[in-house]
Design a protein around this motif. Structure first.
Motif, PDB file in Angstrom:
ATOM      1  N   THR A 128     -11.800  15.224  58.543  1.00 14.28           N
ATOM      2  CA  THR A 128     -12.255  16.216  57.580  1.00 14.28           C
ATOM      3  C   THR A 128     -11.323  16.241  56.380  1.00 14.28           C
ATOM      4  O   THR A 128     -10.192  15.764  56.421  1.00 14.28           O
ATOM      5  CB  THR A 128     -12.299  17.622  58.213  1.00 14.28           C
ATOM      6  OG1 THR A 128     -10.964  18.028  58.532  1.00 14.28           O
ATOM      7  CG2 THR A 128     -13.167  17.646  59.457  1.00 14.28           C
ATOM      8  N   VAL A 129     -11.793  16.819  55.293  1.00 18.56           N
ATOM      9  CA  VAL A 129     -11.006  16.890  54.066  1.00 18.56           C
ATOM     10  C   VAL A 129      -9.716  17.671  54.307  1.00 18.56           C
ATOM     11  O   VAL A 129      -8.644  17.289  53.832  1.00 18.56           O
ATOM     12  CB  VAL A 129     -11.838  17.534  52.929  1.00 18.56           C
ATOM     13  CG1 VAL A 129     -10.980  17.773  51.708  1.00 18.56           C
ATOM     14  CG2 VAL A 129     -13.034  16.666  52.603  1.00 18.56           C
ATOM     15  N   ASP A 130      -9.796  18.767  55.075  1.00 21.41           N
ATOM     16  CA  ASP A 130      -8.599  19.567  55.358  1.00 21.41           C
ATOM     17  C   ASP A 130      -7.539  18.762  56.099  1.00 21.41           C
ATOM     18  O   ASP A 130      -6.353  18.868  55.809  1.00 21.41           O
ATOM     19  CB  ASP A 130      -8.959  20.815  56.163  1.00 21.41           C
ATOM     20  CG  ASP A 130      -9.727  21.823  55.326  1.00 21.41           C
ATOM     21  OD1 ASP A 130      -9.529  21.821  54.094  1.00 21.41           O
ATOM     22  OD2 ASP A 130     -10.510  22.591  55.905  1.00 21.41           O
ATOM     23  N   PHE A 131      -7.943  17.948  57.071  1.00 21.42           N
ATOM     24  CA  PHE A 131      -6.980  17.129  57.794  1.00 21.42           C
ATOM     25  C   PHE A 131      -6.425  16.014  56.912  1.00 21.42           C
ATOM     26  O   PHE A 131      -5.246  15.705  56.955  1.00 21.42           O
ATOM     27  CB  PHE A 131      -7.609  16.517  59.051  1.00 21.42           C
ATOM     28  CG  PHE A 131      -7.666  17.443  60.221  1.00 21.42           C
ATOM     29  CD1 PHE A 131      -6.505  17.913  60.804  1.00 21.42           C
ATOM     30  CD2 PHE A 131      -8.871  17.848  60.745  1.00 21.42           C
ATOM     31  CE1 PHE A 131      -6.537  18.765  61.881  1.00 21.42           C
ATOM     32  CE2 PHE A 131      -8.926  18.712  61.813  1.00 21.42           C
ATOM     33  CZ  PHE A 131      -7.761  19.171  62.395  1.00 21.42           C
ATOM     34  N   GLN A 132      -7.267  15.391  56.117  1.00 20.85           N
ATOM     35  CA  GLN A 132      -6.822  14.287  55.283  1.00 20.85           C
ATOM     36  C   GLN A 132      -5.818  14.715  54.218  1.00 20.85           C
ATOM     37  O   GLN A 132      -4.996  13.911  53.784  1.00 20.85           O
ATOM     38  CB  GLN A 132      -8.023  13.590  54.632  1.00 20.85           C
ATOM     39  CG  GLN A 132      -8.899  12.842  55.612  1.00 20.85           C
ATOM     40  CD  GLN A 132      -8.134  11.766  56.354  1.00 20.85           C
ATOM     41  OE1 GLN A 132      -7.302  11.081  55.795  1.00 20.85           O
ATOM     42  NE2 GLN A 132      -8.415  11.626  57.636  1.00 20.85           N
ATOM     43  N   LYS A 133      -5.869  15.974  53.791  1.00 15.92           N
ATOM     44  CA  LYS A 133      -4.916  16.457  52.799  1.00 15.92           C
ATOM     45  C   LYS A 133      -3.487  16.361  53.308  1.00 15.92           C
ATOM     46  O   LYS A 133      -2.552  16.162  52.534  1.00 15.92           O
ATOM     47  CB  LYS A 133      -5.207  17.924  52.436  1.00 15.92           C
ATOM     48  CG  LYS A 133      -6.393  18.095  51.520  1.00 15.92           C
ATOM     49  CD  LYS A 133      -6.449  19.488  50.928  1.00 15.92           C
ATOM     50  CE  LYS A 133      -6.610  20.547  51.990  1.00 15.92           C
ATOM     51  NZ  LYS A 133      -6.866  21.882  51.442  1.00 15.92           N
ATOM     52  N   PHE A 134      -3.305  16.507  54.616  1.00 13.53           N
ATOM     53  CA  PHE A 134      -1.984  16.527  55.196  1.00 13.53           C
ATOM     54  C   PHE A 134      -1.687  15.278  56.029  1.00 13.53           C
ATOM     55  O   PHE A 134      -0.753  15.278  56.825  1.00 13.53           O
ATOM     56  CB  PHE A 134      -1.805  17.791  56.051  1.00 13.53           C
ATOM     57  CG  PHE A 134      -2.081  19.050  55.284  1.00 13.53           C
ATOM     58  CD1 PHE A 134      -1.169  19.499  54.335  1.00 13.53           C
ATOM     59  CD2 PHE A 134      -3.239  19.760  55.470  1.00 13.53           C
ATOM     60  CE1 PHE A 134      -1.414  20.645  53.612  1.00 13.53           C
ATOM     61  CE2 PHE A 134      -3.507  20.914  54.758  1.00 13.53           C
ATOM     62  CZ  PHE A 134      -2.584  21.354  53.819  1.00 13.53           C
TER      63      PHE A 134
END
Length: 140
Positions: free
Chosen positions: A130-136
């Motif tokens: 997900t985008v939220d996981f990929q940010k970190f």
């Protein structure tokens, strides 16, 4: 993976990881892609540990042959199942095709799980896409 850590200049290329307190380390994973990086792909990596830059000791040297994907490096301190350290150093000693610069697409440092020496790779929990996981997902 489209992004990577790159170092240029003379070998060895160093990745230094410092912790605020002594930390248990059980495994290091390095993501490489020989098909995309060719001469930029590491062929020999040294893992070192210590309390600071002045007392690093080599734990092991790993030879890689055209690696593609995650390379697992188990870390042990003698007979103990994990290592307690303030600092880790990953040194790229040589590259494929006598390349000078290097690419590493991702590095993961795992601590031992509580209890016995069970290892739970992240792959068991599905893809974190997900985008939220990929940010970190990476540190720059």
């Amino acid at each position: 993976m489209d992004t990577y850590w790159q170092s240029d200049g003379q070998l060895p290329h160093l990745v230094n990881i410092q912790f605020h307190k002594r930390t248990n380390i059980s495994q290091i994973y390095i993501y490489t892609d020989y098909k995309l990086d060719e001469s930029y792909t590491p062929s020999r990596i040294s893992i070192r540990s210590g309390t600071n830059f002045n007392d690093l000791q080599e734990l092991q040297v790993i030879d890689l042959t055209e690696p593609n994907g995650w390379v697992q490096i188990p870390i042990k301190d003698g007979n103990v199942k994990s290592l307690r350290t303030f600092m880790l150093q990953i040194a790229v000693i040589s590259n494929h095709q006598n390349g000078r610069d290097t690419h590493m697409r991702q590095i993961r440092v795992h601590a031992p799980c509580g209890g016995e020496s069970k290892h739970y790779p992240l792959e068991l929990f599905g893809k974190f896409g997900t985008v939220d996981f990929q940010k970190f997902a990476t540190i720059r």
